[in-house]
Enzyme design. Structure first.
Site, PDB file in Angstrom:
ATOM      1  N   TRP B 320     -51.114  61.014 -37.185  1.00  0.00           N
ATOM      2  CA  TRP B 320     -49.657  60.949 -37.393  1.00  0.00           C
ATOM      3  C   TRP B 320     -48.933  61.301 -36.095  1.00  0.00           C
ATOM      4  O   TRP B 320     -47.883  60.751 -35.779  1.00  0.00           O
ATOM      5  CB  TRP B 320     -49.269  61.941 -38.488  1.00  0.00           C
ATOM      6  CG  TRP B 320     -47.788  62.029 -38.734  1.00  0.00           C
ATOM      7  CD1 TRP B 320     -47.053  61.256 -39.573  1.00  0.00           C
ATOM      8  CD2 TRP B 320     -46.856  62.936 -38.116  1.00  0.00           C
ATOM      9  NE1 TRP B 320     -45.741  61.611 -39.525  1.00  0.00           N
ATOM     10  CE2 TRP B 320     -45.579  62.647 -38.630  1.00  0.00           C
ATOM     11  CE3 TRP B 320     -46.981  63.960 -37.178  1.00  0.00           C
ATOM     12  CZ2 TRP B 320     -44.438  63.341 -38.263  1.00  0.00           C
ATOM     13  CZ3 TRP B 320     -45.837  64.645 -36.797  1.00  0.00           C
ATOM     14  CH2 TRP B 320     -44.589  64.343 -37.343  1.00  0.00           C
ATOM     15  N   HIS B 321     -49.533  62.224 -35.320  1.00  0.00           N
ATOM     16  CA  HIS B 321     -48.863  62.659 -34.103  1.00  0.00           C
ATOM     17  C   HIS B 321     -48.872  61.592 -33.022  1.00  0.00           C
ATOM     18  O   HIS B 321     -47.980  61.549 -32.181  1.00  0.00           O
ATOM     19  CB  HIS B 321     -49.513  63.936 -33.558  1.00  0.00           C
ATOM     20  CG  HIS B 321     -49.104  65.151 -34.314  1.00  0.00           C
ATOM     21  ND1 HIS B 321     -49.733  65.555 -35.464  1.00  0.00           N
ATOM     22  CD2 HIS B 321     -48.112  66.056 -34.097  1.00  0.00           C
ATOM     23  CE1 HIS B 321     -49.138  66.648 -35.915  1.00  0.00           C
ATOM     24  NE2 HIS B 321     -48.150  66.970 -35.111  1.00  0.00           N
ATOM     25  N   GLY B 322     -49.883  60.767 -33.001  1.00  0.00           N
ATOM     26  CA  GLY B 322     -49.906  59.755 -31.953  1.00  0.00           C
ATOM     27  C   GLY B 322     -51.119  58.865 -32.076  1.00  0.00           C
ATOM     28  O   GLY B 322     -52.122  59.239 -32.683  1.00  0.00           O
TER      29      GLY B 322
END
Lengths: 630, 476
Positions: B320-322
């Site tokens: 989700w972060h990257g």
């Protein structure tokens, strides 16, 4: 008062108090300002200078352009010439900034009009090819776009508000505080200052006395300048359509928009625009380039530029010829070259015949041989100083530029090297009188003719000599060493001690270790026993030996009430017991003063007397101080 | 438009001028909606279409879900919502990552599928998750559908938390938008205090970046001690950056009578990885717990499944972060930490209550291990690529074998000291809300004003003249 209202008031008052107190405290600190608002320190200095200039009277003309105009145009001289021509005071300011492209001009004008409304704007520019649409990293446009001013430069009200905000001590000092306190690196400020190496006078002119390190490269550079611009390939009359095509050939798209924007801005302000042709310095050396293709190219360039600006065009560079000693480097003229060019510009603008420079090209001037430049035993670059006819003073006082971009001059082993018109080289000792202030014992024989002298500052002798590149701000030939004032005074109470230690920790080697050591030693030293009225103040010289021209620290400890202001004198222990005033101080209970000993001082024993200047009473005397030979 | 810029200040003042007269009416919703769109469009107005696509799809599907009783149809509608949201997220965030994976897997033909200059819409992960939580809640019948599109849109794009959270739930935020709390002196004082605190934290984060960025930019050349310092400093930087944003968001929101959820609660004082995730990015942790971990079965299906669920949740949390293997590695590492934590608690349970002396060493050891482990994981998060992370690991190993002192200044140590002090203050005195809701006594207001002034002054000194840096979490 109701509870919530009291709370709101308390909150607002304490919030404002912290902000206000911080601003007041920072206003007292003379922190360096790296030009955070615009990102260009020299630009902010010029803006400040323009503001002062505008306060003294209306600004008739604003000169804009790149470093070629910054170095190579003298607004001060132009003002004098125009005033004489018009029969009234005429005031011009040089607002040219290094790296300026046509796209920068409206931004500079917007900044300038926050402090002044010039009646005329002179764009002083050389013929150049377009550099492309993109903004490159070290350019002023890049700096402006990434600085706080970038977001507001297009909006006059916001620009004013932003300028006001950035003139508060808090924002102005922020960068210096951050760099020193957080990163422990005062040097970063110097890096950010870039071109802050030269002096700028009250008219905004950059003053360089440099001459090129070698004349051998100039033909090649002249050839490069010749081929830098190509003529427009379409022959025939200059129709509006052709002018547009010429414009898009010589200028990038942002340049074209910026030129139009500048025209609108100036015309909206009721001003008048002028375009003045300048040139790279190498292409003015030995006279204008006569190549017909180059002549056509520059004509095309300037016609397109002037038409787009809606400006009258003055071809000042067409007839200018400068000697090698009028060049600062291959691109820029020095102060002497600026004088020659400004006279040519004035002649073109006023329609008068060009007059010879007054200070530089006196008909009987004695010049060093051009070959002296290529015999570079001292390094690459010299500065050229003028010596009037009959000048017999033995000392040369040079004030160099002191800015964060310049390394301070050393106090040890300072020398001045001179190359005289007659040939040969002399290296003479010199002493610092204060920051950037040097006096050299040149002791030259008087000459019946004016002379141009090549000068270089250096440290050390022979093979170990280091050439110093501190530019000369101004100079004078003087008869005797100037009297030295007390330079600094520290009052090391407990808080100051702590603060000074903190500075030393933060700044590491940047802080003066010697100073803090001496301060500690001075304050810790036992007081000499009191021996009567002449002991109202204990005087301790730190160290007890000194050398002419070197700093000497004196700790003063007040033992009883005495005059608030005292004078320090250096008193020879041996006949003739002459006393030399070192300066005055207002000592607290404990104080450390720093003075610089005179550069010319006979070796021997001295003591330092503290005297009440009103009555002449001696309030204290140090133990003997040994002054060694220089 | 960043909170800590004069532009936002001007924007907010104009917003207040429009909002305050109508804040408790339906017009207030429209004012919030209009200004939120201006706020988002300030970055790139073209991405407003994407934001509105999410809003319209989830609004419509929410209405349909409420009307439909059929289980299959409901599943299909939910699937459509998830497919739309995850499709948008997947395309903009993971498409090129996916293509790179195909290339690595040997499918050379996919090399040309890569889209150059595929811009990532700011805050996409946040608003997509927030919007998705609504359809999931409606599907679970935990939430009534919203009848007004404007109201739903105001919930999704409420500007203080639109681009970097905290990720709100409709049942918490929308009622406040519709009926904001009265604006009191306490609220205004606390809001300004929070905003100043956030500004100060952001300033500290940007200052610490000056120590971190050069090292991670030149890992190969960096000294091992500097790499170690940079890893731990980045842990602090990202925390201050993110909490700075959240403080400012909560401060702005509190002034207009809307309370956003807490997102951080002194996470670096956690004594276990599980506690860390209860205190770090709380709104995301809860989202992942409620909609992913529990949906996978949570801890109800035996130990192996429980551990697998933890791993999957953290791997997806990392992703989700990257889009990058380094983020997957970061998530995976935290998954491993949680697995180990679960096993440790199962086979070496904490001492019973009342045996405080025995728990202090355990807590200290737990804190130390958690602190080091969490900061080590940041190495993967911050490294530009997984190869860089490996270089950093080598440097770390070199430093362990030959320890040396890094080149840091006293100023740096002071910043770290202030940050540590703040953590202790949150944990043992002020609480995560910094005294939110306390009666506005004049003495307290006086102290708050002084501290707010100090925060602003220090923040200005740290940031003045430096090009404005985005918040780290804007890129997620």
């Amino acid at each position: 008062m109701p509870h919530p209202a009291a709370s709101a008031l308390c909150f607002a008052v304490s919030f404002a108090a912290v902000l206000g107190a911080t601003c007041l405290a920072l206003a007292r600190v003379d922190a360096p300002d790296p030009g955070s608002w615009t990102g260009i320190r020299p630009l902010e200095r010029k803006l400040d200078a323009l503001e002062s200039f505008a306060r003294k009277g209306p600004v008739d003309a604003l000169v804009m352009g790149s470093s070629i105009a910054d170095y190579g145009f003298s607004a001060e001289l132009f003002s004098k010439l125009m005033s004489r021509h018009l029969g009234r005071e005429y005031r011009a300011f040089n607002f040219a900034i290094g790296g300026t492209e046509p796209r920068t001009l409206p931004k500079l004008y917007r900044l300038a009009r926050t402090v002044a409304r010039p009646r005329e704007v002179f764009v002083v520019a050389p013929p150049e090819q377009a550099l492309g649409d993109e903004i490159r990293a070290p350019s002023p446009d890049f700096a402006l776009a990434h600085a706080p001013v970038g977001a507001v430069i297009g909006h006059p009200w916001l620009l004013e508000a932003s300028k006001l905000a950035w003139s508060t001590p808090l924002l102005k000092s922020a960068a210096a505080l951050r760099e020193v306190a957080v990163f422990g690196r005062a040097g970063v400020l110097a890096e950010s200052l870039g071109a802050d190496a030269f002096a700028t006078d009250a008219s905004g002119d950059k003053v360089s006395y440099f001459v090129p390190g070698s004349a051998s490269q100039l033909p090649l550079l002249r050839e490069r300048a010749r081929s830098a611009v190509a003529p427009f390939p379409e022959p025939g009359p200059e129709t509006p359509a052709k002018l547009r095509r010429m414009l898009s050939r010589y200028f990038s798209r942002p340049d074209v928009s910026a030129i139009e924007e500048l025209r609108e801005l100036v015309h909206r302000d009721g001003g008048e625009l002028h375009l003045v042709a300048h040139a790279q310095a190498a292409s003015l050396w030995q006279g204008p380039i006569r190549d017909p293709a180059y002549q056509r190219a520059r004509t095309d360039f300037f016609h397109a530029f002037a038409a787009a600006l809606g400006a009258s065009f003055h071809d000042a560079a067409a007839q200018v010829a400068v000697p090698v000693f009028a060049l600062s480097d291959n691109l820029h003229l020095n102060a002497y070259g600026a004088e020659i060019f400004t006279r040519a510009a004035f002649a073109a603008i006023a329609g008068e015949a060009m007059q010879s420079p007054e200070t530089f090209a006196a008909p009987d001037m004695e010049w060093p041989a051009t070959e002296a430049l290529d015999a570079a035993t001292l390094g690459e670059q010299f500065e050229l100083l003028l010596r009037p006819a009959g000048e017999a003073h033995p000392l040369l006082r040079i004030r160099t530029v002191t800015s964060l971009a310049m390394t301070p001059l050393p106090s040890d082993g300072l020398r001045v090297a001179l190359r005289m018109p007659g040939g040969g080289e002399r290296v003479v000792p010199a002493a610092t009188m204060g920051p950037g202030d040097v006096v050299a014992e040149v002791d030259l024989p008087a000459s019946t003719r004016p002379q141009a002298v090549l000068v270089r500052l250096m440290q050390g002798d022979g093979h170990s000599a280091i050439v110093l590149r501190n530019p000369v701000r101004d100079y004078e030939w003087i008869a005797s060493f100037p009297r030295l004032p007390l330079t600094t005074a520290y009052r090391p109470g407990p808080l100051q001690h702590a603060a000074f230690r903190a500075v030393r920790i933060f700044m590491g080697s940047a802080a003066s270790e010697a100073l803090t050591r001496r301060m500690d030693a001075g304050m810790a030293a036992p007081e000499p026993a009191a021996s009567g009225a002449a002991d109202a103040i204990a005087v301790i010289a730190l160290p007890s030996t000194g050398r002419p021209g070197r700093p000497l620290f004196v700790a003063l400890k007040r033992r009883s009430a005495s005059a608030p202001e005292v004078e320090l004198r250096l008193h020879a222990a041996a006949p003739p017991h002459a006393a030399l005033a070192l300066g005055r101080a207002r000592p607290g209970p404990q104080e450390l003063v720093c003075t610089t000993l005179p550069a010319v001082l006979a070796a021997g024993l001295y003591d330092i007397e503290v005297v009440d200047p009103a009555s002449g009473t001696v309030l204290g005397r140090s133990q003997p101080v040994t002054i060694e030979a220089r | 438009m960043l909170f800590h810029t004069p532009t936002f200040l001007a924007f907010f003042l104009v917003f207040l001028a429009f909002y305050l007269p109508v804040r408790r009416t339906e017009a207030g919703v429209w004012v919030i909606l209009a200004f939120s769109n201006v706020f988002y469009g300030w970055w790139n107005w073209k991405f407003l279409g994407l934001l509105w696509a999410t809003i319209i799809v989830d609004y419509s599907l929410g209405r349909l879900l409420a009307r439909t009783g059929d289980r299959t149809a409901r599943r299909l509608l939910l699937g459509a919502s998830l497919a739309t949201n995850l499709g948008i997220l997947g395309f903009f965030k993971y498409y090129n990552f996916f293509v790179s994976g195909l290339v690595v897997a040997g499918l050379d033909a996919s090399r040309g599928w890569r889209i150059r200059d595929l811009a990532l819409p700011v805050g996409i992960s946040f608003y997509v998750f927030q919007s998705m939580s609504y359809t999931l809640d409606v599907y679970r019948r935990e939430q009534e559908p919203v009848r007004s599109l404007a109201r739903f849109a105001a919930f999704v794009c409420y500007f203080p938390q639109l681009v970097a959270g905290p990720i709100e739930r409709l049942k918490h935020l929308l009622p406040q938008i519709l009926s904001p709390a009265p604006i009191t002196v306490e609220r205004v004082i606390h809001g300004i205090f929070l905003f100043s605190l956030g500004f100060f934290r952001k300033a500290m984060a940007d200052t610490l970046a000056a120590f971190v960025d050069p090292v991670f930019g030149h890992l190969q050349a960096a000294a091992p001690a500097d790499v170690v310092l940079a890893i731990f400093t980045f842990g602090l930087q990202i925390y201050l950056d993110f909490t700075g944003y959240v403080d400012m968001a909560r401060g702005v929101s509190r002034v207009i009578g809307i309370d956003l959820v807490m997102n951080f609660d002194a996470p670096y004082l956690s004594t276990s990885p599980r506690e860390f995730w209860r205190r770090w990015h709380i709104s995301l942790s809860r989202w992942l717990r409620d909609y992913l971990y529990i949906s996978l079965g949570g801890n109800r299906r035996g130990l192996p499944r429980h551990l697998a669920n933890l791993m999957v949740t953290m791997l997806l949390g990392g992703l989700w972060h990257g889009a990058g293997l380094n983020f997957v590695a970061w998530g995976g590492l935290h998954g491993i930490y949680l697995v180990l934590n679960t096993l440790w608690d199962r086979y070496a349970p904490p001492p019973a209550r009342g045996r405080a002396p025995a728990s202090i060493p355990r807590a200290l050891l737990g804190w130390l291990l958690t602190f080091v482990a969490v900061n080590y994981a940041w190495l993967y998060f911050r490294s530009p690529t997984i190869a860089d992370a490996m270089i950093a690991n080598r440097k770390l190993a070199q430093w362990i074998l030959h320890p040396s002192l890094p080149g840091a200044t006293v100023g740096y140590a002071i910043l770290v000291g202030i940050a540590a002090l703040m953590e202790l203050l949150i944990r043992f005195r002020a609480g995560p809300g910094w005294g939110e809701g306390l009666p506005p006594r004049p003495a307290a207001a006086l102290a708050r004003g002084a501290f707010a002034g100090l925060f602003v002054v220090t923040g200005l000194v740290l940031l003045a003249g430096i090009p404005t840096q985005q918040f780290i979490y804007f890129q997620f």
